[in-house]
Design an enzyme around this catalytic site. Structure first.
Site, PDB file in Angstrom:
ATOM      1  CG  HIS A 104      -0.405   0.322   2.518  1.00  0.00           C
ATOM      2  ND1 HIS A 104      -0.119  -0.646   3.462  1.00  0.00           N
ATOM      3  CD2 HIS A 104      -0.060   1.500   3.087  1.00  0.00           C
ATOM      4  CE1 HIS A 104       0.364  -0.074   4.540  1.00  0.00           C
ATOM      5  NE2 HIS A 104       0.411   1.228   4.340  1.00  0.00           N
ATOM      6  CG  ASP A 139      -0.051  -3.967   2.659  1.00  0.00           C
ATOM      7  OD1 ASP A 139       0.212  -3.550   1.504  1.00  0.00           O
ATOM      8  OD2 ASP A 139      -0.297  -3.224   3.618  1.00  0.00           O
ATOM      9  N   GLY A 210       3.389   6.510   8.071  1.00  0.00           N
ATOM     10  CA  GLY A 210       4.747   6.679   7.578  1.00  0.00           C
ATOM     11  C   GLY A 210       5.669   5.549   8.008  1.00  0.00           C
ATOM     12  CG  ASN A 211       6.584   4.014  11.980  1.00  0.00           C
ATOM     13  OD1 ASN A 211       6.086   4.801  12.775  1.00  0.00           O
ATOM     14  ND2 ASN A 211       7.881   3.761  11.947  1.00  0.00           N
ATOM     15  CB  SER A 212       3.098   1.723   6.159  1.00  0.00           C
ATOM     16  OG  SER A 212       1.938   1.910   6.930  1.00  0.00           O
ATOM     17  N   GLY A 268      -8.253 -26.548  -3.587  1.00  0.00           N
ATOM     18  CA  GLY A 268      -9.486 -26.593  -4.371  1.00  0.00           C
ATOM     19  C   GLY A 268     -10.691 -27.075  -3.592  1.00  0.00           C
ATOM     20  CB  VAL A 269     -11.735 -27.933  -0.459  1.00  0.00           C
ATOM     21  CG1 VAL A 269     -11.392 -29.279  -1.054  1.00  0.00           C
ATOM     22  CG2 VAL A 269     -10.624 -27.430   0.459  1.00  0.00           C
ATOM     23  CB  ILE A 271     -12.736 -25.387   4.438  1.00  0.00           C
ATOM     24  CG1 ILE A 271     -11.879 -24.138   4.240  1.00  0.00           C
ATOM     25  CG2 ILE A 271     -12.170 -26.567   3.671  1.00  0.00           C
ATOM     26  CD1 ILE A 271     -10.427 -24.304   4.655  1.00  0.00           C
TER      27      ILE A 271
END
Length: 478
Positions: A104, A139, A210-212, A268-269, A271
């Site tokens: 992001h 992310d 800003g820490n992201s 492919g299930v 659940i």
């Protein structure tokens, strides 16, 4: 004796305080000095369409709003595209310039500039970065800068060894105040926010906008998390921050570095978690595992997995719930053949499944297979708080059900019933009872009788709504 006991307790208390003081380093400065050169500030810019009003200059509805709009129009600024900037953080993971940050932070940016920690041997100017690959699911983004000198870098640590109470350091560019350090402890482990593959470390180290994308370090100077989000009523740090665990990040980064994209395993299930009442209805000893509600075309169907199976082990690891299974499957190599242990019809079976690739599966939806059963005759019945009807062509058209849909239709639900409390509603389609198909009301009567004869206190129903399946256990009368 009493005096002696008090003396011993006082001594133990003082000893504990000394040990606590010793457990915390006298200063974090040596560690911060060692790892700081690997942390970077990230500035991104994006060209955006011009705004038609004075947003950001005066409040909406202000008496000055018309004045500023006229001023912008006279100067031709109302519709003029403008460049928007944003700030974030990241860290270098190799001397040749690979950098990790949050997706992001750099999403939709047309220019990414990297600012390095000031010091000897560091680049003297901001360097442009290119995007190697991104993974919105976790992310995470991987960037690359070109430089004529080796860069300071850090390595990932094992996030699974981080314990609640361990000291950690967060570094980054909070609110544009670059190369800022904050310290705290691991507050919690294995937090989930909203993503399928979430595995967050919660910390009280100060994390702000800003820490992201910045790193969360342990006391050895290894990265155990990527700072991603905060929980805050005011937008600032209140001591609840979240860092994506490094053991998730490393797998993503390795794939982005090798392929430029992620390649996750796909079983492919569909659940759902096994609840206590579902476990009782199925005869399971404990409410663990992942209950298969649907098996569309894919690896699981090819291998013979069935709706109603409970996956109790995947590739030699016990399955506790659906979240754990999804993460484990996603982290498994595409094309690998794995042993899947399922609970079926009162016992366990082992099925060998060759995993597909989730990203390929998400690009297309398998077509349903048409059925050949004739439509049953019209009938209705009230049972378990439900008014049920066999599926007719008129009802099929009214509910926009596919031609191959089979089962009993919920026409009404008693609002005082357990069925209503557990979410059943008119229009739902019950396709199985007691893990066997039901097409007629007689089928349902047989399943109820069989469950009572087996000493079951509840009956397991497979319910579909808008094509989405889930199991619901309803208590049996008498």
């Amino acid at each position: 004796m009493r005096l002696l006991a008090l003396t011993v307790l006082s001594t133990l208390f003082l000893l504990a305080q000394v040990l606590m003081v010793q457990a915390r380093p006298e200063s974090l400065a040596p560690l911060a000095e060692r790892i700081s050169p690997s942390v970077v500030n990230i500035t991104t810019s994006t060209m955006v369409e011009g705004q038609t009003g004075p947003q950001g200059i005066v409040p909406e509805g202000s008496p000055f709003e018309d004045f500023f709009r006229e001023f912008q129009d006279r100067n031709g600024e109302g519709d003029r595209p403008r460049r928007s900037s944003a700030l974030g953080s990241g860290f270098v993971i190799s001397e040749d310039g690979f950098i990790v940050t949050n997706n992001h932070v750099i999403a939709e940016a047309d220019e990414i500039l990297i600012e390095f920690f000031p010091g000897e041997g560091q680049p003297k100017k901001k360097l442009p970065a290119k995007v190697i690959g991104t993974d919105p699911n976790t992310d995470i983004a991987l960037l690359k800068v070109e430089t004529d000198r080796p860069l300071s870098f850090v390595t990932f640590g094992d996030s699974d060894t981080a314990r609640v109470g361990d000291w950690v350091i967060a570094m980054g560019n909070p609110l544009g105040q670059g190369f800022s350090v904050s310290a705290g402890i691991v507050s919690a482990r294995n937090r989930a926010l909203s993503g399928t593959y979430d595995d967050y470390i919660q910390t009280d180290a100060a994390i702000n906008r800003g820490n992201s994308g910045g790193p969360l370090f342990n006391m050895e100077g290894n990265v155990i998390g990527v700072n991603t989000a905060i929980l805050s009523p005011n937008g600032g740090s209140i001591g609840i921050g979240f860092s994506m665990a490094s053991n998730v990040v490393t797998k993503v980064v390795d794939q982005l570095r090798e392929f430029g994209e992620t390649r996750r395993g796909w079983l492919g299930v569909r659940i759902q978690d096994v609840t206590e009442d579902v476990a009782e209805a199925m005869g399971l000893e404990k409410a663990t595992g992942a209950l298969i509600t649907d098996v569309p075309d894919g690896p699981a169907k090819d291998a013979g997995l069935q709706s109603g199976d409970v996956i109790v082990s995947f590739d030699g690891v016990e399955v506790k719930d659906t979240r754990g299974l999804v993460r484990q499957v996603g982290n498994t190599e595409v094309g690998k053949s794995v042993r899947v242990v399922v609970y079926r019809e009162g016992g366990t079976q082992t099925v060998l499944v060759t995993l597909g690739r989730r990203e390929d599966a998400e690009r297309g939806t398998p077509a349903a297979q048409p059925g050949e059963e004739d439509a049953p005759s019209v009938a209705e019945k009230e049972v378990l708080g439900l008014t049920l009807s066999v599926l007719t062509e008129d009802i099929r058209d009214e509910l926009s059900l596919s031609a191959d849909a089979q089962g009993l239709v919920v026409m009404a639900v008693d609002e005082s019933s357990e069925a209503f409390e557990k979410g059943l509603r008119a229009g739902d389609l019950i396709t199985e009872a007691g893990q066997q198909k039901v097409v007629t009301l007689a089928d349902l009567d047989d399943r109820i009788a069989e469950a009572k004869e087996a000493g079951r206190k509840s009956l397991l129903l497979l319910v579909r709504r808008n094509g989405e399946p889930r199991f619901v256990a309803l208590s049996l009368d008498g």
